[in-house]
Motif scaffolding. Structure first.
Motif, mmCIF file in Angstrom:
data_model
loop_
_atom_site.group_PDB
_atom_site.id
_atom_site.type_symbol
_atom_site.label_atom_id
_atom_site.label_comp_id
_atom_site.label_asym_id
_atom_site.label_seq_id
_atom_site.Cartn_x
_atom_site.Cartn_y
_atom_site.Cartn_z
ATOM 1 N N PHE A 1 3.066 3.347 -10.427
ATOM 2 C CA PHE A 1 1.921 3.657 -11.273
ATOM 3 C C PHE A 1 2.238 3.486 -12.758
ATOM 4 C CE2 PHE A 1 -0.322 6.846 -8.179
ATOM 5 C CZ PHE A 1 -0.204 5.921 -7.158
ATOM 6 N N ASN A 2 3.480 3.765 -13.139
ATOM 7 C CA ASN A 2 3.854 3.748 -14.561
ATOM 8 C C ASN A 2 2.877 4.578 -15.399
ATOM 9 O OD1 ASN A 2 6.178 2.076 -14.274
ATOM 10 N ND2 ASN A 2 4.834 0.294 -14.073
ATOM 11 N N LEU A 3 2.515 5.729 -14.847
ATOM 12 C CA LEU A 3 1.617 6.706 -15.460
ATOM 13 C C LEU A 3 0.162 6.246 -15.526
ATOM 14 C CD1 LEU A 3 3.839 8.216 -18.308
ATOM 15 C CD2 LEU A 3 3.517 9.033 -15.967
ATOM 16 N N ASN A 4 -0.151 5.100 -14.917
ATOM 17 C CA ASN A 4 -1.545 4.682 -14.753
ATOM 18 C C ASN A 4 -1.991 5.114 -13.368
ATOM 19 O OD1 ASN A 4 -4.049 3.505 -14.487
ATOM 20 N ND2 ASN A 4 -3.297 1.382 -14.565
ATOM 21 N N TYR A 5 -2.664 6.249 -13.288
ATOM 22 C CA TYR A 5 -2.959 6.854 -11.995
ATOM 23 C C TYR A 5 -4.195 6.279 -11.312
ATOM 24 C CZ TYR A 5 0.939 9.971 -12.471
ATOM 25 O OH TYR A 5 2.227 10.466 -12.568
ATOM 26 N N GLU A 6 -4.735 5.193 -11.864
ATOM 27 C CA GLU A 6 -5.767 4.443 -11.158
ATOM 28 C C GLU A 6 -5.158 3.318 -10.334
ATOM 29 O OE1 GLU A 6 -8.915 5.526 -11.075
ATOM 30 O OE2 GLU A 6 -8.028 7.171 -12.236
ATOM 31 N N THR A 7 -3.851 3.155 -10.426
ATOM 32 C CA THR A 7 -3.173 2.090 -9.690
ATOM 33 C C THR A 7 -3.412 2.223 -8.193
ATOM 34 O OG1 THR A 7 -1.447 1.961 -11.389
ATOM 35 C CG2 THR A 7 -0.934 1.017 -9.225
ATOM 36 N N GLY A 8 -3.932 1.180 -7.581
ATOM 37 C CA GLY A 8 -4.143 1.164 -6.136
ATOM 38 C C GLY A 8 -5.297 1.999 -5.639
ATOM 39 N N MET A 9 -6.106 2.569 -6.559
ATOM 40 C CA MET A 9 -7.152 3.489 -6.132
ATOM 41 C C MET A 9 -8.235 2.803 -5.311
ATOM 42 S SD MET A 9 -7.664 6.668 -6.097
ATOM 43 C CE MET A 9 -6.213 6.910 -7.133
ATOM 44 N N GLU A 10 -8.330 1.484 -5.430
ATOM 45 C CA GLU A 10 -9.341 0.763 -4.658
ATOM 46 C C GLU A 10 -9.111 0.867 -3.157
ATOM 47 O OE1 GLU A 10 -6.107 -2.255 -5.686
ATOM 48 O OE2 GLU A 10 -7.140 -0.595 -6.688
ATOM 49 N N HIS A 11 -7.880 1.046 -2.750
ATOM 50 C CA HIS A 11 -7.592 1.178 -1.317
ATOM 51 C C HIS A 11 -8.187 2.467 -0.753
ATOM 52 C CE1 HIS A 11 -5.014 -2.303 -1.431
ATOM 53 N NE2 HIS A 11 -4.337 -1.783 -2.445
ATOM 54 N N TYR A 12 -8.356 3.454 -1.588
ATOM 55 C CA TYR A 12 -8.909 4.735 -1.151
ATOM 56 C C TYR A 12 -10.434 4.747 -1.275
ATOM 57 C CZ TYR A 12 -4.043 6.126 -1.267
ATOM 58 O OH TYR A 12 -2.697 6.177 -1.022
ATOM 59 N N THR A 13 -10.955 4.243 -2.385
ATOM 60 C CA THR A 13 -12.409 4.237 -2.560
ATOM 61 C C THR A 13 -13.099 3.271 -1.609
ATOM 62 O OG1 THR A 13 -12.214 2.607 -4.351
ATOM 63 C CG2 THR A 13 -12.220 4.937 -4.976
ATOM 64 N N ASN A 14 -12.395 2.230 -1.159
ATOM 65 C CA ASN A 14 -12.982 1.237 -0.270
ATOM 66 C C ASN A 14 -12.591 1.420 1.191
ATOM 67 O OD1 ASN A 14 -14.159 0.010 -2.487
ATOM 68 N ND2 ASN A 14 -12.498 -1.469 -2.754
ATOM 69 N N ALA A 15 -11.937 2.514 1.509
ATOM 70 C CA ALA A 15 -11.490 2.720 2.892
ATOM 71 C C ALA A 15 -12.685 2.774 3.836
ATOM 72 C CB ALA A 15 -10.683 4.011 3.001
ATOM 73 N N LYS A 16 -12.572 2.096 4.956
ATOM 74 C CA LYS A 16 -13.627 2.124 5.961
ATOM 75 C C LYS A 16 -13.689 3.488 6.626
ATOM 76 C CE LYS A 16 -13.274 -2.798 7.151
ATOM 77 N NZ LYS A 16 -13.000 -3.771 8.244
ATOM 78 N N ASN A 17 -14.844 3.797 7.212
ATOM 79 C CA ASN A 17 -14.985 5.030 7.975
ATOM 80 C C ASN A 17 -14.552 4.790 9.409
ATOM 81 O OD1 ASN A 17 -16.113 6.628 5.868
ATOM 82 N ND2 ASN A 17 -18.063 5.553 6.172
#
Length: 356
Positions: free
Chosen positions: A209-225
């Motif tokens: 992350f290097n203190l950028n805590y939005e790193t990789g967040m798309e994997h969580y917001t776009n997770a399928k149900n």
């Protein structure tokens, strides 16, 4: 020049004692084969206690991935019995590090641990509580309390999982699984986001992350149900992301609090928020940072380097030659080896053992 870092004094002492305390694990509910869990059932016949309970199940740099849950043979009896809709507290190993936080998910499976639907998330700041000022291994949160969804199906053979993608250090994926019984469920199925798998063979790598805590967040917001139930699991709609069914074949590892949901069954849940409880303050309260440092038990000295023998501040770690040293009680340890083919690497405040 040697690169020096600060590290939890308690973790250093435990590592020197050969305990599995370098990373993190849950202790309640007791995960499969844990030697440090609470209220653990007997380890199944033919199996042994897991001395690497705190280690990741996958590491990109080290080039290995183990099966989800690590072990596929469940306990003969549940390690905990929970009631759907009621509060549970998940407790973590007190001898652990935070790797600057990261993303934790808490999930349920009803097919023996093959597919998981998320029931709670701690994104970005798991174990650290809020955004840290710098890279850190200090743990400020050692347990999470949240309500189980009211529509979790009842089962004596459910599998609860904690998974974690660390914010700093080697790119790893952590996962512990506990065999639990669920009582009083109001539904025959539960629908929630699929558990995200990352830093695992065949799945996306989420960088440091290097203190950028939005790193990789798309994997969580776009997770399928996904809908899970004792009768089987099905994948629902979503925008893609990192699903969790049918992981690829594993390679061998190196030796060594919201109210209960009242959603209609089949309607996906938004993972809950939690009430965090703080861990006792470490004696090294100004802990700075450490990555995935060497092996769990630094038992072999590195004869290629003599190392630093001067006075030091307890909790510091540093590279020395291809190995590393830990300051314990104001004295530098011998130089410990990173293992065959690996060497200690350090840059701007953190060190880790990696391949050339």
């Amino acid at each position: 020049m040697k690169s020096t870092i600060s590290f939890s004094a308690a973790a250093c002492v435990a590592t020197l004692a050969g305990l599995a305390s370098a990373h993190n694990s849950i202790i309640y509910p007791c995960p499969r084969y844990s030697p440090v869990g609470l209220q653990c059932p007997a380890v199944p016949a033919g199996q042994t206690a897991n001395g690497d309970i705190n280690s990741p199940i996958s590491s990109v740099q080290m080039g290995y991935s183990q099966p989800l849950c690590r072990f596929t043979t469940p306990y003969a009896t549940p390690s905990a019995t929970w009631t759907a809709g009621q509060s549970v507290t998940i407790k973590f190993n007190p001898n652990a590090v935070s790797h600057s936080g990261g993303n934790c998910e808490f999930s349920m499976s009803y097919d023996g641990g093959k597919t998981f639907a998320v029931i709670h998330r701690e994104l970005r700041y798991c174990f650290v509580g809020s955004k840290p000022a710098s890279l850190t291994n200090a743990v400020s949160v050692s347990s999470y309390t949240f309500n189980l969804p009211a529509d979790l199906p009842s089962s004596d053979k459910a599998v609860f999982a904690w998974s974690w993608v660390n914010a700093s250090g080697n790119r790893e994926f952590y996962m512990n699984c506990a065999d639990v019984a669920i009582k009083g469920g109001s539904s025959k199925s539960y629908t929630g986001p699929q558990m995200v798998i990352a830093n695992y063979q065949g799945y996306p790598t989420i960088p440091e992350f290097n203190l950028n805590y939005e790193t990789g967040m798309e994997h969580y917001t776009n997770a399928k149900n996904i809908t899970v139930s004792p009768s089987g699991s099905t994948t629902g709609g979503g925008n893609g992301g990192s699903g969790n069914s049918a992981p690829p074949a594993s390679s061998a590892p190196p030796s060594k609090t919201a109210s209960a949901s009242s959603a209609t069954p089949g309607v996906p849940h938004k993972p809950q928020e939690s009430v965090a409880s703080s861990a006792p303050a470490s004696s090294a309260s100004n802990v700075a940072s450490a990555s995935n440092v060497a092996s769990e038990s630094p038992s072999s000295a590195d004869s290629s380097a003599s190392g630093n023998t001067g006075a030091c501040t307890s909790g510091l770690m540093q590279c020395s030659g291809k190995g590393y040293q830990i300051c314990n009680g104001g004295v530098w340890s011998p130089v410990y080896s990173c293992g065959v083919g690996a060497s200690c690497k350090g840059t701007d405040g953190h060190i880790y053992c990696g391949w050339p």
